[in-house]
Design a protein around this motif. Structure first.
Motif, short mmCIF file in Angstrom:
data_model
loop_
_atom_site.label_atom_id
_atom_site.label_comp_id
_atom_site.label_asym_id
_atom_site.label_seq_id
_atom_site.Cartn_x
_atom_site.Cartn_y
_atom_site.Cartn_z
N PHE A 1 -4.73 5.61 12.14
CA PHE A 1 -4.06 4.32 11.95
C PHE A 1 -2.59 4.41 12.35
O PHE A 1 -2.10 3.61 13.14
N HIS A 2 -1.89 5.38 11.79
CA HIS A 2 -0.45 5.45 12.07
C HIS A 2 -0.16 5.80 13.52
O HIS A 2 0.77 5.27 14.12
N PHE A 3 -0.98 6.71 14.09
CA PHE A 3 -0.77 7.03 15.50
C PHE A 3 -1.04 5.81 16.38
O PHE A 3 -0.35 5.59 17.38
N ALA B 1 -11.19 3.11 7.42
CA ALA B 1 -11.60 4.42 6.91
C ALA B 1 -10.65 4.88 5.82
O ALA B 1 -11.07 5.34 4.76
N SER B 2 -9.38 4.71 6.10
CA SER B 2 -8.39 5.22 5.16
C SER B 2 -8.46 4.50 3.82
O SER B 2 -8.22 5.10 2.78
N LEU B 3 -8.78 3.24 3.85
CA LEU B 3 -8.77 2.48 2.61
C LEU B 3 -10.10 2.51 1.87
O LEU B 3 -10.17 2.23 0.68
N LEU C 1 0.83 -1.20 0.00
CA LEU C 1 0.00 0.00 0.00
C LEU C 1 0.86 1.25 0.00
O LEU C 1 0.56 2.23 -0.67
N HIS C 2 1.97 1.20 0.73
CA HIS C 2 2.90 2.33 0.69
C HIS C 2 3.47 2.51 -0.70
O HIS C 2 3.58 3.61 -1.19
N ALA C 3 3.85 1.38 -1.28
CA ALA C 3 4.47 1.46 -2.60
C ALA C 3 3.53 2.13 -3.60
O ALA C 3 3.95 2.92 -4.44
N GLY D 1 8.20 11.65 12.46
CA GLY D 1 8.59 12.77 11.61
C GLY D 1 7.62 12.99 10.47
O GLY D 1 7.49 14.08 9.94
N CYS D 2 6.94 11.93 10.12
CA CYS D 2 6.00 12.01 9.01
C CYS D 2 4.64 12.45 9.50
O CYS D 2 3.94 13.23 8.87
N LEU D 3 4.29 12.00 10.69
CA LEU D 3 2.93 12.25 11.18
C LEU D 3 2.74 13.68 11.66
O LEU D 3 1.68 14.27 11.45
#
Ligand code: HEM
Lengths: 337, 549
Positions: free
Chosen positions: B176-178, B465-467, A293-295, B94-96
């Protein structure tokens, strides 16, 4: 609860029949694939251009019908009739397949996915259902990009791994009907394992799409390569989208399956995560799909590279299913062998 | 000079940071994470399969130590694995952080202004209708309910709507990432503040109390656990029941236990519980699991002086299918005040136990795991057991060095069924009374596991949700047709109304499938406002552009 030997005998017969029927369906798909009109890259590009230019629905919708119905249209070319028969045969085998699983479940009075044989069989069932659902959706008139006839070319390639896995399940992995061992007596087997089965089946399907995508891309990049084979596949965008959408659809389910497994492990083994080989390989497969998914969202990684990652994901799933259960001792050694 | 060095260094740091937090780095690190976990699935790990590692050492004596040195048998505690996930999570933070900021700003910002040339959009269609601009815009607005809509007057009587939808996608992605981050933190905390212990309890009314680590047979504390202040409770095992299928596979395990915790500990009330596999006893923040079982043969020794001693000690199951077990039951002679003498006259009964005996000649094996016809094949040893040396001794075996040094000697070898006995030369009688069952209990404590569950749920919801949500934009521009605009430059509205509506759409995410929605939407926007020339969907299959965008 005693085991109903009669029912389990029916289940076994149905299983054998299923494999044979799928095999026939697969051959029929391949006949259509091999002798049908090749969709030349040129013609394809043309239709793409016309689609871009404004006539999106230009592809003749000769086959906008429900799968499974064989209509003896005299004017349809012979290979396409084979394709229709293939779909009918798939539906028939699916019914027998479902019968086999249901009777197995009834015979033992529990879920029919308590050992590796049943598990493998159920995964194949899901893969075939995914395939038929796709075919059905594609036959609706709103889908213009690819007709179901074009898609049907994939049928043989979906059934090939399915038949292999079924065959393996029915021979090397076969386990006699028996009650669940205490470790598996929990309602979580309904939740965790069914989610794992559904995601494995659909991901199998996505992986096949990615493999075919790679082959088709080779042909599209150089139409002289894989002329006979590549030209008959749906175009690469269709295949790529197929792989992507199925993966995206199922990724939350697969995540849920792992989380449900962790919740079960907390109740069964005293910790929700302990890097048991099965847990580890599920983690690896999950991370590969996260990579995929990242790719898809990283410049320079879409297309072939992403497809490779998806294939790796499938490899990890198969590794998880077969190798970890059979070869590596762990707490998940419930293969029943 | 120094300033430039400083700014060079700063630039270097900035670039490093940018590189670390780029999507490409995240991708590579994720990939590495999967690869690095691979040996954890392929090779036995110390943490899950001690015997497996030992086996591996036996089979591959040259390569195993090298692998061990590299941490291949301890992947998830190894430096390199940790390095990868720490880097990954640094990159994630760093991304979030900037993405969250951007998201919040985005939430407040107006949808993007309608582009000049809508025909350039991946999705586009247009029509000329007989209604006024106002009517056209009203229809479009109505249709775009649920979208975030912004209207702009573009002059010359032309108005445009820009609308956007699917903000929850980014929110889901951030959640999701958090949540991944949260899960990592909580798992680390659980490993630090949790503990795990194992204890064997005979199913004859014996009990285990979580009052200190000395009550455990083995105890694995987290880094921050010193073994004091454990949650107080007691578990008493009254009975244990196994049911087997005819082929020897277990059908069910059930331990009948009582427990005391909290209040009931003070007023000494026992509460009953049926402990089963998959159904742990949850007590005062701990969980008690039934993880195994086995047999403890009961022997009564009548010493020459007439004194009797009865003892039952668990013997270790050697074979999980047949429960052939091995062990050592040890006695010290009573009535011998002289320590020296007592030490020299100790007794050990070692050998094999079979729940369902099968003899091949004199060799005992077991046919079935249940207690059908129990028998033991024992060696009786007399002499110095070496218990007093202070060294911990396995309860399952005797100290072989004592045998080798001649301090402990075999004095008899015999097979006994329940009720049979054996007389030693010195008059000692050893009687095989019967068998007790024991259970293996595992106690686990992880104060953070509920939080882990919360984060796991957030992961699933955020991912879903994201997908599934598509971030997409649509623009509607309605203006008087060229002719109309020229004849009535003041836009007074009295001129014959003929309005050109243009609709453009853009999916902002790598997700095909906007085309269908767009076709319907634009059809409604164009169609309901009267007659129109056939809408032309300029990109029936929009994927061609989407892929490159
Ligand atoms: C801890 C490791 C990580 C895992 C397991 C992970 C997993 C995922 C997954 C499964 C997705 C797809 C679902 C979605 O779109 O929400 C995703 C998307 C995304 N991730 Fe990560 N991620 C990780 C780290 C990172 C890092 C370090 C970055 C920043 C560089 C990042 C940036 C993104 C972005 C921008 C998307 C959205 C892609 C899109 O729009 O389709 N992720 N991540």
């Amino acid at each position: 609860m005693p085991i109903n030997q009669t029912l389990s005998g029916y289940s076994d017969i149905a299983f054998t029949t299923t494999v044979a029927l799928y095999l026939v369906a697969m051959l029929l798909y391949f006949v259509e694939f091999a002798y049908g009109k090749p969709r030349r890259a040129v013609r394809e590009r043309e239709s793409e251009l016309t689609a871009v230019g404004g006539a999106g629905g230009a592809v003749p919708s000769t086959t906008a019908k429900t799968p499974g119905r064989v209509e003896p249209e005299p004017r349809r070319p012979l290979p396409e009739r084979f394709g229709g028969m293939a779909v009918a045969m798939t539906v028939l085998s699916l019914l027998v397949h479902a019968f086999s699983l249901v009777t197995r479940g009834l015979a033992v009075g529990r879920v029919p996915w308590g050992n590796l044989y049943e598990f493998g069989s159920a995964i194949c069932l899901v893969a075939v259902v995914a395939w038929l659902v796709l075919l059905y959706r594609q036959s609706r008139p709103v889908r213009k990009s690819t007709t179901s006839t074009q898609l049907r070319g994939l049928g043989g390639f979906v059934l090939l791994p399915t038949v292999l896995l079924l065959f393996l399940s029915g021979t090397a992995l076969y386990a006699r009907a028996s009650p669940l061992p205490p470790a598996l007596q929990s309602y979580w087997i309904w939740i965790h394992v069914s989610a794992a089965i559904v995601s494995s089946g659909v991901l199998l399907f996505a992986g096949v799409a990615s493999v075919l995508f790679m082959l088709r891309v080779r042909h599209e990049n150089n139409p002289l390569k894989m002329v006979r084979f590549g030209s008959r596949l749906p175009n690469s965008q269709t295949l790529d989208r197929l792989a992507y959408r199925t993966t995206v659809l199922i990724m939350p389910v697969w995540t849920f399956a792992i989380v449900a497994g962790a919740i079960w492990a907390e109740a069964a083994w005293g910790r929700f995560w302990g890097w048991d080989p099965k847990e580890t390989s599920a983690f690896i497969a999950w991370v590969f799909y996260a990579c995929y998914l990242h790719a898809r969202a990283t410049a320079g990684w879409r297309g072939t590279r992403a497809a490779w990652v998806n294939i790796l994901g499938l490899a990890a799933m198969l590794f998880n299913l077969l190798f970890v259960n059979l070869v590596i001792p762990g707490m998940h050694s419930y293969s029943g062998l | 000079m120094r300033g430039s060095v400083f700014s060079d260094a700063l630039a270097f740091l900035r670039n490093t940071w940018r590189g670390l937090t780029s999507m490409r780095t995240a991708l590579v690190l994720l990939f590495l994470l999967a690869l690095a976990a691979l040996p954890g699935a392929l090779l036995p790990q110390w943490s899950t399969s001690r015997n497996g590692v030992q086996d591996y050492f036996d089979k591959h004596p040259t390569i195993a130590p090298v692998l061990d040195e590299l941490g291949a048998f301890n992947v998830f505690g190894s430096v390199w694995f940790s390095a990868i996930y720490v880097l990954l999570f640094v990159s994630l933070v760093g991304c979030l952080v900037p993405r969250t900021g951007e998201y919040l700003r985005n939430m407040r910002a107006r949808p993007v202004r309608t582009p000049r040339n809508l025909a350039r959009m991946p999705h586009h269609s247009q029509a000329t209708v007989d209604s006024s601009v106002d009517e056209a815009i009203a229809v479009a607005r109505k249709r775009l309910r649920g979208w975030r809509v912004d209207e702009r007057d573009e002059g010359n009587g032309t108005r445009s709507l820009s609308a956007e939808r699917g903000y929850l996608r980014e929110a889901g992605n951030l959640v999701f990432h958090f949540a991944l981050l949260g899960l990592l933190v909580v798992m680390a905390a659980g490993a630090m503040y949790g503990y795990e212990g194992r204890v064997i309890v005979k199913a004859d009314g014996s009990s285990f109390c979580n009052s200190g680590t000395y009550n455990y047979d083995s105890f694995e504390p987290g880094l921050r656990v010193d073994g004091t202040g454990l949650n107080p409770y007691c578990v008493r095992v009254n009975d244990f029941d196994v049911k087997y299928q005819p082929n020897g596979q277990p059908k069910s395990f059930h331990a009948d236990v009582d427990y005391q915790a909290g209040e009931s500990l003070d007023n000494d009330v026992w509460k009953p519980y049926g402990l089963k596999v998959n159904e742990p006893l949850r007590l005062a923040g701990d969980r008690v699991y039934l993880t195994g079982n086995g047999y403890a043969p009961v022997f009564t020794v009548t010493f020459p002086n007439g004194a009797k001693r009865t003892s039952s000690v668990q013997w270790k199951p050697m074979n999980m299918q047949t429960f052939l077990s091995q062990g050592a039951t040890k006695f010290s002679p009573p009535g011998m005040p002289d320590e020296q003498r007592r030490q020299r006259n100790q007794l050990a009964i070692t050998g094999l136990f079979a729940p369902t005996a099968s003899f091949e000649g004199k060799v005992l094996s077991s046919k079935f795991p249940d207690l059908r016809d129990p028998a033991v094949a024992i060696d009786v040893l007399k002499g110095q057991l070496g218990i007093a040396t202070g060294e911990g001794q396995s309860i399952f075996s005797i100290d072989q060095s004592m045998v080798e040094s001649g301090k402990l000697n075999r004095v008899a070898r015999e097979n006994l069924r329940v009720g049979e006995q054996l007389r030693l030369d010195d008059g000692t009688v050893i009687h095989f009374d019967g068998v007790k069952r024991f259970v293996n209990l595992q106690i686990a404590h992880d104060p953070f596991q509920e939080y882990a569950l919360v984060f796991a749920i957030a992961i699933i919801v955020g991912l879903g949700a994201s997908l599934s949500i598509k971030r997409r934009r649509i623009w509607v521009r309605a203006g008087p047709t060229d002719g109309a605009a020229r004849t009535s430059p003041d836009g007074s509205g009295t001129a014959p109304t003929s309005t050109l509506i243009e609709v453009g759409g853009l999916a902002r995410t790598d997700q095909a499938g906007y085309g269908e929605e767009f076709t319907k939407l634009s059809g409604d926007v164009l169609g309901k406002s009267g007659h129109h020339s056939a809408p032309e969907d300029s990109h029936g299959s929009a994927s061609a552009r989407e892929r490159n965008s």
